[in-house]
Design an enzyme around this catalytic site. Structure first.
Site, PDB file in Angstrom:
ATOM      1  N   CYS A  34       0.816  -1.228   0.000  1.00  0.00           N
ATOM      2  CA  CYS A  34       0.000   0.000   0.000  1.00  0.00           C
ATOM      3  C   CYS A  34       0.844   1.271   0.000  1.00  0.00           C
ATOM      4  O   CYS A  34       0.627   2.199  -0.789  1.00  0.00           O
ATOM      5  CB  CYS A  34      -0.983  -0.014   1.169  1.00  0.00           C
ATOM      6  N   HIS A  87      -2.653   1.224   6.869  1.00  0.00           N
ATOM      7  CA  HIS A  87      -3.029   1.110   5.456  1.00  0.00           C
ATOM      8  C   HIS A  87      -3.251   2.506   4.886  1.00  0.00           C
ATOM      9  O   HIS A  87      -3.732   3.419   5.567  1.00  0.00           O
ATOM     10  CB  HIS A  87      -4.308   0.286   5.330  1.00  0.00           C
ATOM     11  N   HIS A  99      -5.981   1.476  -3.989  1.00  0.00           N
ATOM     12  CA  HIS A  99      -5.018   1.003  -2.982  1.00  0.00           C
ATOM     13  C   HIS A  99      -4.605  -0.430  -3.278  1.00  0.00           C
ATOM     14  O   HIS A  99      -5.218  -1.135  -4.081  1.00  0.00           O
ATOM     15  CB  HIS A  99      -5.639   1.075  -1.579  1.00  0.00           C
TER      16      HIS A  99
END
Length: 432
Positions: A34, A87, A99
């Site tokens: 990510c 994240h 993402h």
């Protein structure tokens, strides 16, 4: 520093759609994680960002959810065991972000309205030098918060549009919320106030949602539960009809029944088979109960054995408690030996001397004699002249056994009797 359009950042990120998630990956073509996706996309425009999510969240300025615009970073706390961001993604506009989600997945587009991400939202950041499309006045227009439709609003609670449509109460609530454009927070609060929410446990609600949102998975889950129910029934010795199997499977899935609840259900269906035997755990318990009863001289009925086996399967009693009850009955049946029984001796062990006398005097195998034999039982349950429990001594017991006509038929008994008579006469000074 030259200004970079947020839309360009988004378009570059789109080129990585479908690229595999790779832990520590930095390639927009062969694999990224990510934070690697974010770093590499911004690097294409000469913007240097830290490598990790924990450092990226310190870049730029904070942005509230309703002020997000394309190119902003969105952060989430996906690991509740540790604090901080775990994240990150790039906001695209319209409530969507791009993402690299997790190992085994690939770069994708998700919605901030999804229950999972909404519950884990940590914050938004605007990187210096990134802008939205310029307005006519030369400034940069903020993106207007998107109007949520019925599908998106339903997803804010992690439920599908199809599920809401299957529940009249929730369907009416959803339509009203869309019409009035409730915020997701207000909508979620209203859902929790419905009768459907209050009258169903969390596991029931999840199962109902799964049945509508992913019927294939729900069907597979139910079939697996049916298989488990049948296996547990065999293990416990329960005999279930298909209707019973379906009900147990439903309870296991919908009500999230634990082992104790499953066993309690199965205990009610422990019964004798067509050839009058109990199977599984119940059968093993029945054998143990009968063996303990025999050792302690207690007669038990088949119904008593069945009842205790059911209680054991259901977890309402233990084998230790059943055995203690049998020993207590034994102490009551053989009061002369109550103390020894309470100390752990079995009545069969205590009856051994009497059994040996019967076997020797009547010439029968000792395996054919036990505490249930009339002579043995009479001697061990005898009361004295005062009515107090007092077992017969072995001398008197031997004489009692010899009074049995069967004793006189034993080989050598006549010679033994004649020799005894001669000895008595000799002791009296008389001979012949």
């Amino acid at each position: 520093m030259a200004t970079v359009r947020g839309e360009d950042i988004v378009n570059t990120a789109r080129t990585a759609l479908g690229v595999d998630y790779v832990w520590g990956g930095n390639s927009l073509t062969s694999g990224v994680d990510c934070s690697g996706l974010v770093q590499q996309v911004y690097a294409r425009y000469g913007i240097s960002l830290p490598r990790t999510t924990y450092n990226q969240i310190n870049i730029g300025a904070s942005v509230s959810p309703n002020k997000l615009r394309p190119g902003d970073l969105v952060f989430f706390d996906t690991d509740r065991k540790k604090s901080g961001p775990d994240h990150v993604g790039i906001y695209m506009g319209g409530g969507k972000f791009i993402h690299a989600p997790r190992p085994g997945a690939s770069v994708k587009i998700s919605s901030l309205a999804e229950g999972y991400y909404m519950d884990r939202w940590l914050g938004g950041r605007r990187v210096s030098g990134v802008s939205a499309d310029p307005s006519s006045g030369g400034g940069y227009a903020e993106e207007v918060a998107p109007r949520l439709d019925a599908h998106e609003l339903a997803e804010t609670y992690g439920m599908s549009y199809a599920f809401f449509k299957s529940q009249p109460e929730l369907w009416k609530l959803l339509n009203g919320a869309v019409s009035a454009q409730w915020t997701p927070e207000r909508f979620q609060a209203a859902v929790k106030n419905t009768s459907w929410w209050k009258n169903n446990s969390d596991s029931v609600r999840q199962s109902q949602v799964l049945a509508k949102t992913d019927p294939a998975t729900h069907k597979a889950t139910m079939e697996a539960a049916r298989v488990a129910a049948r296996q547990l029934a065999v293990k416990m010795g329960a005999i279930l009809s298909e209707k019973n199997v379906d009900q147990l499977a439903k309870n296991m899935v919908h009500l999230n029944w634990q082992e104790a609840q499953v066993q309690n259900y199965l205990g009610a269906y422990v019964k004798f088979s067509s050839d009058h035997v109990l199977g599984g755990m119940a059968g093993a318990a029945a054998k143990a109960i009968k063996a303990e009863a025999y050792r302690n001289g207690v007669a038990v009925t088949e119904q008593s054995v069945l009842n205790n086996a059911q209680y054991l399967v259901r977890g309402l009693t233990t084998m230790e408690q059943v055995q203690a009850s049998i020993r207590q009955q034994s102490a009551g049946l053989y009061p002369a030996f109550a103390e020894q029984i309470k100390a752990g001796a079995s009545i069969q062990e205590l009856a051994s001397p009497y059994i040996q006398v019967v076997a020797q005097e009547l010439g029968v195998p000792d395996t054919d004699v036990d505490v249930y034999s009339p002579k043995v039982k009479a001697a061990m349950t005898r009361a004295n002249a005062q009515g107090q429990p007092e077992a017969m001594n072995l001398g008197d017991f031997t004489q009692m056994v010899r009074n049995d006509p069967a004793w006189r038929k034993q080989p050598g008994v006549a010679d033994k009797t004649l020799n005894v008579g001669r000895q008595v006469l000799a002791d009296m000074g008389l001979g012949f």
